[in-house]
Design a protein around this motif. Sequence first.
Motif, short mmCIF file in Angstrom:
data_model
loop_
_atom_site.label_atom_id
_atom_site.label_comp_id
_atom_site.label_asym_id
_atom_site.label_seq_id
_atom_site.Cartn_x
_atom_site.Cartn_y
_atom_site.Cartn_z
N GLN A 238 0.82 -1.21 0.00
CA GLN A 238 0.00 0.00 0.00
C GLN A 238 0.86 1.26 0.00
OE1 GLN A 238 -2.60 -0.42 3.37
NE2 GLN A 238 -3.89 -2.00 2.40
N THR A 239 1.95 1.22 0.77
CA THR A 239 2.85 2.38 0.80
C THR A 239 3.49 2.62 -0.56
OG1 THR A 239 3.35 1.93 3.13
CG2 THR A 239 4.86 3.37 1.94
N LEU A 240 3.95 1.52 -1.21
CA LEU A 240 4.57 1.65 -2.54
C LEU A 240 3.56 2.14 -3.57
CD1 LEU A 240 6.77 -1.59 -2.62
CD2 LEU A 240 7.54 0.77 -2.30
N ASN A 241 2.32 1.64 -3.49
CA ASN A 241 1.29 2.10 -4.42
C ASN A 241 1.02 3.58 -4.24
OD1 ASN A 241 0.94 -0.42 -5.59
ND2 ASN A 241 -0.69 -1.03 -4.19
N ALA A 242 0.97 4.01 -2.96
CA ALA A 242 0.75 5.44 -2.70
C ALA A 242 1.88 6.28 -3.25
CB ALA A 242 0.59 5.67 -1.20
N LYS A 243 3.14 5.81 -3.09
CA LYS A 243 4.28 6.54 -3.62
C LYS A 243 4.24 6.60 -5.15
CE LYS A 243 7.51 5.70 0.19
NZ LYS A 243 8.80 5.09 0.59
N THR A 244 3.82 5.47 -5.77
CA THR A 244 3.72 5.45 -7.23
C THR A 244 2.71 6.48 -7.72
OG1 THR A 244 4.27 3.09 -7.25
CG2 THR A 244 3.23 3.99 -9.22
N ILE A 245 1.58 6.56 -7.03
CA ILE A 245 0.56 7.55 -7.41
C ILE A 245 1.09 8.96 -7.24
CG2 ILE A 245 -1.71 8.45 -6.81
CD1 ILE A 245 -2.51 5.60 -6.02
N ASP A 246 1.84 9.19 -6.15
CA ASP A 246 2.41 10.53 -5.92
C ASP A 246 3.41 10.89 -7.01
OD1 ASP A 246 0.89 10.76 -3.65
OD2 ASP A 246 2.49 10.08 -2.30
N VAL A 247 4.23 9.89 -7.42
CA VAL A 247 5.22 10.16 -8.47
C VAL A 247 4.52 10.47 -9.78
CG1 VAL A 247 7.01 9.10 -9.87
CG2 VAL A 247 7.06 8.81 -7.40
N LYS A 248 3.45 9.71 -10.11
CA LYS A 248 2.72 9.97 -11.34
C LYS A 248 2.09 11.35 -11.34
CE LYS A 248 1.61 5.18 -12.55
NZ LYS A 248 0.53 4.18 -12.76
N LYS A 249 1.62 11.77 -10.15
CA LYS A 249 1.05 13.10 -10.06
C LYS A 249 2.12 14.18 -10.19
CE LYS A 249 -2.93 11.81 -7.20
NZ LYS A 249 -3.59 11.98 -5.88
N ALA A 250 3.33 13.88 -9.66
CA ALA A 250 4.40 14.88 -9.66
C ALA A 250 4.99 15.07 -11.05
CB ALA A 250 5.50 14.49 -8.68
N VAL A 251 5.04 13.98 -11.85
CA VAL A 251 5.62 14.07 -13.19
C VAL A 251 4.53 14.43 -14.19
CG1 VAL A 251 6.84 12.81 -15.00
CG2 VAL A 251 7.37 12.35 -12.61
N PRO A 252 4.60 15.59 -14.79
CA PRO A 252 3.56 15.99 -15.74
C PRO A 252 3.67 15.20 -17.04
CG PRO A 252 5.31 17.62 -15.69
CD PRO A 252 5.62 16.62 -14.60
N VAL A 253 2.55 14.90 -17.63
CA VAL A 253 2.51 14.20 -18.91
C VAL A 253 2.63 15.22 -20.03
CG1 VAL A 253 1.16 12.70 -20.41
CG2 VAL A 253 1.08 12.38 -17.93
N THR A 254 3.66 15.06 -20.85
CA THR A 254 3.90 16.00 -21.93
C THR A 254 3.03 15.64 -23.14
OG1 THR A 254 6.18 16.30 -21.19
CG2 THR A 254 5.65 17.02 -23.42
N VAL A 255 2.18 16.55 -23.50
CA VAL A 255 1.31 16.36 -24.66
C VAL A 255 1.68 17.42 -25.70
CG1 VAL A 255 -1.05 16.29 -25.52
CG2 VAL A 255 -0.53 15.46 -23.21
N LEU A 256 2.16 16.96 -26.85
CA LEU A 256 2.58 17.87 -27.91
C LEU A 256 1.41 18.22 -28.80
CD1 LEU A 256 5.99 16.25 -28.93
CD2 LEU A 256 5.63 18.15 -27.36
N SER A 257 1.35 19.47 -29.16
CA SER A 257 0.34 19.89 -30.12
C SER A 257 0.79 19.49 -31.52
CB SER A 257 0.14 21.41 -30.04
OG SER A 257 1.34 22.08 -30.41
N ASP A 258 -0.11 19.59 -32.48
CA ASP A 258 0.23 19.25 -33.86
C ASP A 258 1.37 20.12 -34.37
OD1 ASP A 258 -1.71 17.32 -33.82
OD2 ASP A 258 -3.24 18.60 -34.76
N GLU A 259 1.35 21.39 -34.00
CA GLU A 259 2.41 22.31 -34.45
C GLU A 259 3.75 21.92 -33.85
OE1 GLU A 259 3.46 27.10 -34.43
OE2 GLU A 259 1.59 26.36 -33.56
N GLN A 260 3.74 21.54 -32.55
CA GLN A 260 4.99 21.13 -31.90
C GLN A 260 5.52 19.83 -32.50
OE1 GLN A 260 3.51 21.08 -27.87
NE2 GLN A 260 4.55 22.99 -27.36
N LYS A 261 4.60 18.91 -32.86
CA LYS A 261 5.03 17.66 -33.50
C LYS A 261 5.70 17.95 -34.84
CE LYS A 261 1.52 14.71 -31.37
NZ LYS A 261 0.31 13.87 -31.60
N MET A 262 5.15 18.88 -35.60
CA MET A 262 5.74 19.25 -36.88
C MET A 262 7.11 19.89 -36.68
SD MET A 262 2.39 20.72 -38.92
CE MET A 262 3.40 21.17 -40.33
#
Length: 204
Positions: free
Chosen positions: A62-86
Motif C-alpha cells: 500500500q505504501t509503494l502504491n501510494a508513492k507510485t501515485i504521488d510520483v505519477k502526479k508529480a511528473v507531468p505528462v507532456t502532450v505535444l500539439s500538432d504544431e509542436q510535432k511538426m
Amino acid sequence: MRVDLNLSRNPFTNRRLLWLSVMAMVFCSSLFAIWISGERIKTLNEISILEQQKREIERTIQTLNAKTIDVKKAVPVTVLSDEQKMQLASARQLIAKRNFSWNQLFSDIEHFVPKDAFVLSIKVDDGSKLKINPEESNPSAILEIKAAGKSSSQMTEMMTALEHSGGLFEIEQASQETTTDEGLVPFTLRLTYKPRGSESGGQQ
C-alpha cells in the motif's frame, strides 16, 4: 440349591495388575492429549506469525502504491500539439541533413555521369530516411538530380549506368526538357540513394 461352577483351573486373582494396566492406558492417553495440545498451540503461533508478516507485506504494498501515485502526479505528462510535432519532425530532419555525407554522395554519383554530361544540381527530398546519429542503419535519401548533356542519349546512358549500380541508386522517375539555346539537353532524375557506408561530418 446354588451350584458354583469354576471352569478355570487357575482363576485370575491379581487385581493390582489390572488397575496398573488401566492407569498406564490413562497416562498414555493423557500424554498424547498433551502432545496434541502442544502441537496445536505451536501451529496457532506459526499461523499468527504468518498473518503478521502478511499484514506487514500488505502495508508495504500500500505504501509503494501510494508513492507510485504521488510520483505519477508529480511528473507531468507532456502532450505535444500538432504544431509542436511538426517542429520536432523538422528539427530531426534538419539534424539528419546536417549529418548527411555530401562528399560520399558526390563520390558515388560521379561514376555514373556520362562523359558528355554534367550535374547541374542535387536536391535531397524531405521524405528521405537519413541518419540522425551514427548508430542508425539502412539510411536512404530521395534525390532529385538535374543534369544536362550534349544529346538526349546522355539521359538514357546515365539511367542504364544507374540501373547497374548494385542497389546504390534506384531510379524512381525521369524526365527530359527541351534543348537550350546552348545546344544542351537538360534532364531530371529522381533517385533513391542507399549509401553503403557514410563518412562522418558530411558538408552541405
